[in-house]
Design a protein around this motif. Sequence first.
Motif, short mmCIF file in Angstrom:
data_model
loop_
_atom_site.label_atom_id
_atom_site.label_comp_id
_atom_site.label_asym_id
_atom_site.label_seq_id
_atom_site.Cartn_x
_atom_site.Cartn_y
_atom_site.Cartn_z
N VAL A 1 -8.02 7.84 -6.48
CA VAL A 1 -6.80 7.83 -7.29
C VAL A 1 -7.19 7.94 -8.76
O VAL A 1 -8.15 7.31 -9.21
N THR A 2 -6.46 8.75 -9.52
CA THR A 2 -6.69 8.90 -10.95
C THR A 2 -5.46 8.44 -11.72
O THR A 2 -4.34 8.88 -11.44
N ILE A 3 -5.66 7.52 -12.67
CA ILE A 3 -4.59 7.09 -13.58
C ILE A 3 -4.58 8.08 -14.74
O ILE A 3 -5.53 8.15 -15.53
N ASP A 4 -3.52 8.87 -14.82
CA ASP A 4 -3.42 9.91 -15.83
C ASP A 4 -2.40 9.49 -16.88
O ASP A 4 -1.81 8.42 -16.82
N SER A 5 -2.14 10.35 -17.84
CA SER A 5 -1.24 10.03 -18.95
C SER A 5 0.17 9.76 -18.44
O SER A 5 0.63 10.36 -17.48
N GLY A 6 0.85 8.82 -19.09
CA GLY A 6 2.22 8.49 -18.75
C GLY A 6 2.36 7.61 -17.53
O GLY A 6 3.47 7.43 -17.01
N ALA A 7 1.26 7.01 -17.04
CA ALA A 7 1.31 6.20 -15.83
C ALA A 7 1.99 4.87 -16.10
O ALA A 7 1.66 4.16 -17.05
N VAL A 8 2.97 4.51 -15.25
CA VAL A 8 3.76 3.29 -15.41
C VAL A 8 3.92 2.64 -14.04
O VAL A 8 4.13 3.33 -13.03
N CYS A 9 3.83 1.32 -13.97
CA CYS A 9 4.08 0.62 -12.71
C CYS A 9 4.56 -0.79 -13.02
O CYS A 9 4.42 -1.28 -14.14
N ARG A 10 5.13 -1.45 -12.02
CA ARG A 10 5.50 -2.86 -12.17
C ARG A 10 4.26 -3.73 -12.01
O ARG A 10 4.08 -4.72 -12.71
N SER A 11 3.39 -3.38 -11.05
CA SER A 11 2.14 -4.10 -10.82
C SER A 11 1.17 -3.18 -10.11
O SER A 11 1.57 -2.17 -9.52
N LEU A 12 -0.13 -3.53 -10.17
CA LEU A 12 -1.16 -2.76 -9.49
C LEU A 12 -1.96 -3.72 -8.63
O LEU A 12 -2.65 -4.61 -9.14
N ASN A 13 -1.87 -3.56 -7.32
CA ASN A 13 -2.54 -4.44 -6.36
C ASN A 13 -3.43 -3.58 -5.47
O ASN A 13 -2.93 -2.77 -4.69
N CYS A 14 -4.74 -3.77 -5.59
CA CYS A 14 -5.71 -2.94 -4.86
C CYS A 14 -6.30 -3.64 -3.64
O CYS A 14 -7.39 -3.29 -3.19
N THR A 15 -5.60 -4.63 -3.11
CA THR A 15 -6.08 -5.33 -1.92
C THR A 15 -6.40 -4.32 -0.80
O THR A 15 -5.57 -3.48 -0.45
N GLY A 16 -7.62 -4.39 -0.26
CA GLY A 16 -8.02 -3.52 0.84
C GLY A 16 -8.49 -2.14 0.43
O GLY A 16 -8.93 -1.35 1.28
N TYR A 17 -8.44 -1.82 -0.86
CA TYR A 17 -8.81 -0.49 -1.33
C TYR A 17 -10.33 -0.39 -1.43
O TYR A 17 -10.99 -1.29 -1.98
N THR A 18 -10.91 0.72 -0.91
CA THR A 18 -12.38 0.88 -0.91
C THR A 18 -12.83 2.19 -1.54
O THR A 18 -14.02 2.49 -1.55
N ALA A 19 -11.91 2.96 -2.08
CA ALA A 19 -12.27 4.24 -2.69
C ALA A 19 -12.44 4.06 -4.21
O ALA A 19 -12.70 2.97 -4.69
N THR A 20 -12.28 5.15 -4.97
CA THR A 20 -12.52 5.14 -6.42
C THR A 20 -11.21 5.25 -7.18
O THR A 20 -10.42 6.17 -6.95
N LEU A 21 -10.99 4.33 -8.10
CA LEU A 21 -9.87 4.38 -9.03
C LEU A 21 -10.42 4.81 -10.38
O LEU A 21 -11.18 4.08 -11.02
#
Length: 234
Positions: free
Chosen positions: A4-24
Motif C-alpha cells: 500500500v502507498t500513502i499518496d498525496s491527499g490521503a485522508v482517513c478516520r484511523s489507520l489500523n494495521c493489525t494483521g498486516y504483513t506487507a509494505t506500507l
Amino acid sequence: SGAVTIDSGAVCRSLNCTGYTATLSHNATLTIGDGTAGLSNVALLLVSGMTYSLSGNGSQFQYVSTSGTVQTINTGGKTLGSSTYNGSGASWRFDDAHNARLDSNSELLWHNGSMNFNGQTVTLGTWTSYTGNARTLTLGGSAITVDRVNISGTNITFNANTSSVTVVSTGNHYFNGGGYTWNNVSLTGSGAQEISDGPNTFNNLTRTGTAVKTDSFLLYANQTVNGTFTVNGN
C-alpha cells in the motif's frame, strides 16, 4: 492486503494495521481524524510484522480529530517521520514506545488537544508547541530522548510527573522549556547547548559535555533546580 502507498491527499478516520504483513510506503502527508473516534478508539496502529517505509521529510502524519475520546497511537517498533497534532478538544495517548527520527528534520508539532506520553519510551526530533490554544500535556514516567525542545506556547496544563528528558545533539541546540516545571532534564553532546528561555523549574538538571574545549552551556534566564544541578565534561 498487498503493498500500500500513502499518496498525496490521503485522508482517513484511523489507520489500523493489525494483521498486516506487507509494505506500507508513506510518501506524503496522511491526515487522520474527524469528529468521531476511530474504531476501538485507535488513531494509528502499526505492527511489528509489517514493513513501514518512509520517503524523506514528506512522510508525515497529521492528526486533526475533534473527538474528545482518548485515541491511541502505536508505532509497532517502526521509526516515524514528523507528526502534527492539531485537533481542538481531541485527546491522544501513546500506547507503546514511540519512535521518530532523531534529527532536526523530524518534528512533533503539538498545536491543540491533549497528549499523554503514558510513561512510554519516546524518541523525537524537534519537539515543538508554540500556540496559545488550551491543551494538556501528561508525561508520566516517560524517558524522552530528543534532538531539541521548543515548548514556547501558552495555555498549557503541564504535567511532568516522573519523566526524564535527554537532549542528545551535536552542534548548537537548545532546550526551550516554556517556563514550565520539569522533572529531570539532561543536555548532552558537543557545541553550545542552551536553555533559551525561562524561568523554568527542574527537579534535577544535568549538562554533560565532551572533550571538545569549545563546548558550552548557556542560560538565558533564571532557572530553579530543586534537586541537583550537575555539570560534567573534560
